[in-house]
Design an enzyme around this catalytic site. Sequence first.
Site, PDB file in Angstrom:
ATOM      1  N   GLY A   5       0.851  -1.200   0.000  1.00 44.99           N
ATOM      2  CA  GLY A   5       0.000   0.000   0.000  1.00 44.99           C
ATOM      3  C   GLY A   5       0.880   1.239   0.000  1.00 44.99           C
ATOM      4  O   GLY A   5       0.561   2.246   0.633  1.00 44.99           O
TER       5      GLY A   5
ATOM      6  N   ASP B 153      -0.011  -8.016  -5.404  1.00 43.68           N
ATOM      7  CA  ASP B 153      -1.291  -7.953  -4.714  1.00 43.68           C
ATOM      8  C   ASP B 153      -1.135  -8.715  -3.401  1.00 43.68           C
ATOM      9  O   ASP B 153      -0.676  -9.868  -3.413  1.00 43.68           O
ATOM     10  CB  ASP B 153      -2.354  -8.620  -5.614  1.00 43.68           C
ATOM     11  CG  ASP B 153      -3.756  -8.455  -5.067  1.00 43.68           C
ATOM     12  OD1 ASP B 153      -3.938  -8.531  -3.838  1.00 43.68           O
ATOM     13  OD2 ASP B 153      -4.681  -8.271  -5.884  1.00 43.68           O
TER      14      ASP B 153
ATOM     15  N   TYR C 138     -15.121  -2.290   7.577  1.00 45.72           N
ATOM     16  CA  TYR C 138     -13.735  -1.840   7.812  1.00 45.72           C
ATOM     17  C   TYR C 138     -13.362  -2.042   9.286  1.00 45.72           C
ATOM     18  O   TYR C 138     -12.308  -2.600   9.607  1.00 45.72           O
ATOM     19  CB  TYR C 138     -13.661  -0.360   7.416  1.00 45.72           C
ATOM     20  CG  TYR C 138     -12.352   0.338   7.682  1.00 45.72           C
ATOM     21  CD1 TYR C 138     -11.173  -0.070   7.078  1.00 45.72           C
ATOM     22  CD2 TYR C 138     -12.307   1.456   8.525  1.00 45.72           C
ATOM     23  CE1 TYR C 138      -9.984   0.600   7.295  1.00 45.72           C
ATOM     24  CE2 TYR C 138     -11.119   2.141   8.747  1.00 45.72           C
ATOM     25  CZ  TYR C 138      -9.966   1.707   8.134  1.00 45.72           C
ATOM     26  OH  TYR C 138      -8.793   2.375   8.352  1.00 45.72           O
TER      27      TYR C 138
HETATM   28  C1  AKB Z   1     -11.412   6.359   7.580  1.00 49.09           C
HETATM   29  O1  AKB Z   1     -12.043   7.402   7.826  1.00 49.09           O
HETATM   30  O2  AKB Z   1     -11.923   5.360   7.083  1.00 49.09           O
HETATM   31  C2  AKB Z   1      -9.944   6.310   7.965  1.00 49.09           C
HETATM   32  C3  AKB Z   1      -9.757   5.842   9.376  1.00 49.09           C
HETATM   33  C4  AKB Z   1     -10.066   6.727  10.499  1.00 49.09           C
HETATM   34  O3  AKB Z   1      -9.362   4.736   9.584  1.00 49.09           O
HETATM   35  N1  AKB Z   1      -9.352   7.584   7.754  1.00 49.09           N
END
Ligand code: AKB
Length: 315
Positions: free
Chosen positions: A9, A51, A140
Amino acid sequence: MKKAILVTGAFGLVGSDLVPALQKKYGASLVFALGNKTIPKDFRGQLVKGDVRDLSSLKKIVTKYNIGIVYHLAGLLSVGGEKHPDLAWDVNLNGLRNVLDLARDEHLRMFWPSSIAAFGPTTPKDMTPQHTVIEPTTMYGITKYAGELLCQYYHSRWGVDVRSLRYPGLIGYKAPPGDGTTEYAVHIFYGLLKENAYNPFLKADARLPMMYIDDAIRGTMQLMAAPADKITVRTSYNFTAINFTPKELVTEIKKLYPTFKAAYVPDPAKQRIADGWPKSIDDTQARKDWGWKPEFDLPTMTKTMINGLKKKLAI
Ligand code: AKB
């Protein structure tokens, strides 16, 4: 022969500043930047294409270039993760697992970033402690929390020296802003310099933990240089510098550009993500264990961003 460093990355927000900092410290010939799609034309240094989901090609890279440390930064952010949850799981978690396996089998040291996104709506919002309730509600955040536990597992089970920071919103100008929630605080500077206007996509009072990129890079390198016996957290360290709301950032910008125009137009999906995250972070453990101390406050960060971006955009 000296061991080399691999940065995955390498052309994202963190990598764009970390790679030059590592090149400066260790020499450009020892730093390998792994990129997948977005490789800037003006990149100077050792470039490898790959990757992180492809373990066998990662293995070949590690052997070929005599890699001893990996800064594994590749991953999707919060907004991108909600658009593409399957991809976020695949890149963020399967990619991490691949690098952890390599670290175990090839005896590599490793850095991997977690995020304030690991926290969720049930986490205490003010001065969020190091050890607390963690129930993330975004894909996430789920990959970050699962990733933290995976890092701790590889350390306790196989002795892998993997270290991690829960990055707050990071603000820098070298890379274009990514698909995240705190990224309004990067977009705003492009809006300022290109159109003298920007509408943040969060509410005026949406307070979030933030940090200027130079602090983040310094902290990351400091953590990696600390003696192993000082590292008491093997999930991920709370790590912070400042916190502010969109309105406070706009007020700071207006001190320098009084005619700057901003209206707050919250995007419901992004606001929902921000609502689940802490407002401020307690990073006492990082300060105590390896001497963490931020340098950039809101006014310094604002001036530095404007000057840096002006140069980059040739304005
Ligand atoms: C996001 O906003 O997704 C990132 C983080 C705070 O991990 N910048």
